[in-house]
Design an enzyme around this catalytic site. Sequence first.
Site, mmCIF file in Angstrom:
data_model
loop_
_atom_site.group_PDB
_atom_site.id
_atom_site.type_symbol
_atom_site.label_atom_id
_atom_site.label_comp_id
_atom_site.label_asym_id
_atom_site.label_seq_id
_atom_site.Cartn_x
_atom_site.Cartn_y
_atom_site.Cartn_z
ATOM 1 N N ALA A 8 52.905 16.017 3.211
ATOM 2 C CA ALA A 8 53.572 15.862 4.220
ATOM 3 C C ALA A 8 53.588 17.692 4.448
ATOM 4 C CB ALA A 8 54.840 15.394 4.578
ATOM 5 N N GLY A 9 52.025 17.448 4.619
ATOM 6 C CA GLY A 9 51.939 19.289 5.359
ATOM 7 C C GLY A 9 52.090 19.005 7.450
ATOM 8 N N LYS A 75 45.885 17.071 1.847
ATOM 9 C CA LYS A 75 44.775 17.051 1.020
ATOM 10 C C LYS A 75 43.934 15.953 0.294
ATOM 11 C CE LYS A 75 44.498 21.086 3.637
ATOM 12 N NZ LYS A 75 44.059 21.653 4.586
ATOM 13 N N ASN A 100 41.297 13.795 5.676
ATOM 14 C CA ASN A 100 40.332 14.172 6.444
ATOM 15 C C ASN A 100 39.539 13.685 5.195
ATOM 16 O OD1 ASN A 100 40.765 15.400 8.717
ATOM 17 N ND2 ASN A 100 40.874 17.419 7.101
ATOM 18 N N LYS A 181 34.161 10.419 12.652
ATOM 19 C CA LYS A 181 35.563 11.613 12.244
ATOM 20 C C LYS A 181 34.876 12.968 11.318
ATOM 21 C CE LYS A 181 39.513 13.652 10.640
ATOM 22 N NZ LYS A 181 41.753 13.923 10.173
ATOM 23 N N ASN A 189 34.210 22.466 11.155
ATOM 24 C CA ASN A 189 35.207 22.825 10.974
ATOM 25 C C ASN A 189 34.421 23.913 9.630
ATOM 26 O OD1 ASN A 189 37.912 23.001 9.121
ATOM 27 N ND2 ASN A 189 37.833 20.618 9.389
ATOM 28 N N SER A 255 41.010 23.566 10.120
ATOM 29 C CA SER A 255 41.772 23.703 8.661
ATOM 30 C C SER A 255 41.571 24.338 7.657
ATOM 31 C CB SER A 255 41.696 21.791 8.647
ATOM 32 O OG SER A 255 41.065 21.387 8.345
ATOM 33 N N GLU A 267 38.717 21.378 1.915
ATOM 34 C CA GLU A 267 38.288 20.274 1.887
ATOM 35 C C GLU A 267 37.234 19.870 2.090
ATOM 36 O OE1 GLU A 267 41.870 16.936 3.066
ATOM 37 O OE2 GLU A 267 41.351 18.741 4.373
#
Length: 317
Positions: A8-9, A75, A100, A181, A189, A255, A267
């Site tokens: 959990a970020g 991540k 992601n 997505k 990104n 991000s 990522e």
Amino acid sequence: MKIAVLGAGAVGLCVAAKLSKVCDVYAVTRKRHTDIINDTGFVMTGIWGNETVVFPCSESLPAGERYDYIIITSKSTDTRAVCEQFKEYLKDTPVVSLQNGIGNEEIISEYTDTVLGGMIITGFEWVKDAAVLVSVEAAPIKIGVYPEGISDASAKLVEIFSKAGMNTVSESNIAGGIWGKALYNAALNPLSAILGIKYGELADANTWSIIEDIVKEAFAVCAKEGVRLEWATPEEYLKHLHSHQLPATKEHYSSMYQDLAARKRTEIDFINGSIVELAGKHGIPAPVNEVVVRLIKFRENQNKGSQVTADTKTRTA
């Protein structure tokens, strides 16, 4: 109903904060956040509401505890490590990825028989430790059985998310939603990160021409992979990106930009890197995505202060 949120970020803590209103939730996060949350609470501001929420959290899960659902929000680069650390909790439990990139669900499927895919396009920005601004939302959260279908488990989780105040819908073609997505992330990104600009500035004709090539290469990969996208052609998606998604997130820094600024690994391997890897598998070109990957890896190497190989196929490492 008991739900655990692993890795959990910013995303996971906000989801946990919302879920804590309707069920028993436990978040696994870094110590610098747990100390604050357990003392004074997690501070969430922005479009999901302004409030301070206290919910149980630590750097691990309580021994012997079982959960009705486990949500992974780490991540993508940490997916396997998270699954290895908590594999005893994952067995026989519905596990949903809210991450992601491409390939997370395939990794998770090695640890549980019930994999739910999730798609979330919402902006979460750290304000400080244990404090996050929810800045933008480009689409509802989508949840379904991976790679396709809707089950009692997925439908119940959609109901819980909705009751908690998160805009969430069931999606029978969740693999297509996740790739949708990925198109958004691949297009915006890394360019935001490389150029150090907000998404809205990418509408410039010069950067938009790069985005067009990124998307066309990704569509070619999806065709070879048999992925059913929401849009029939690259042009149809690019119109949606330009007229809807880009304006909705025009003030957002990516991000990857935030990761590079914090000298963290990005990522990229799970986003544009996955497009390059799968293009190679099918023997089709993806030169623009490959250039983008190499540019991000250059920036990562600068942060490390040492040279490493520009390998685009490290997603399962």
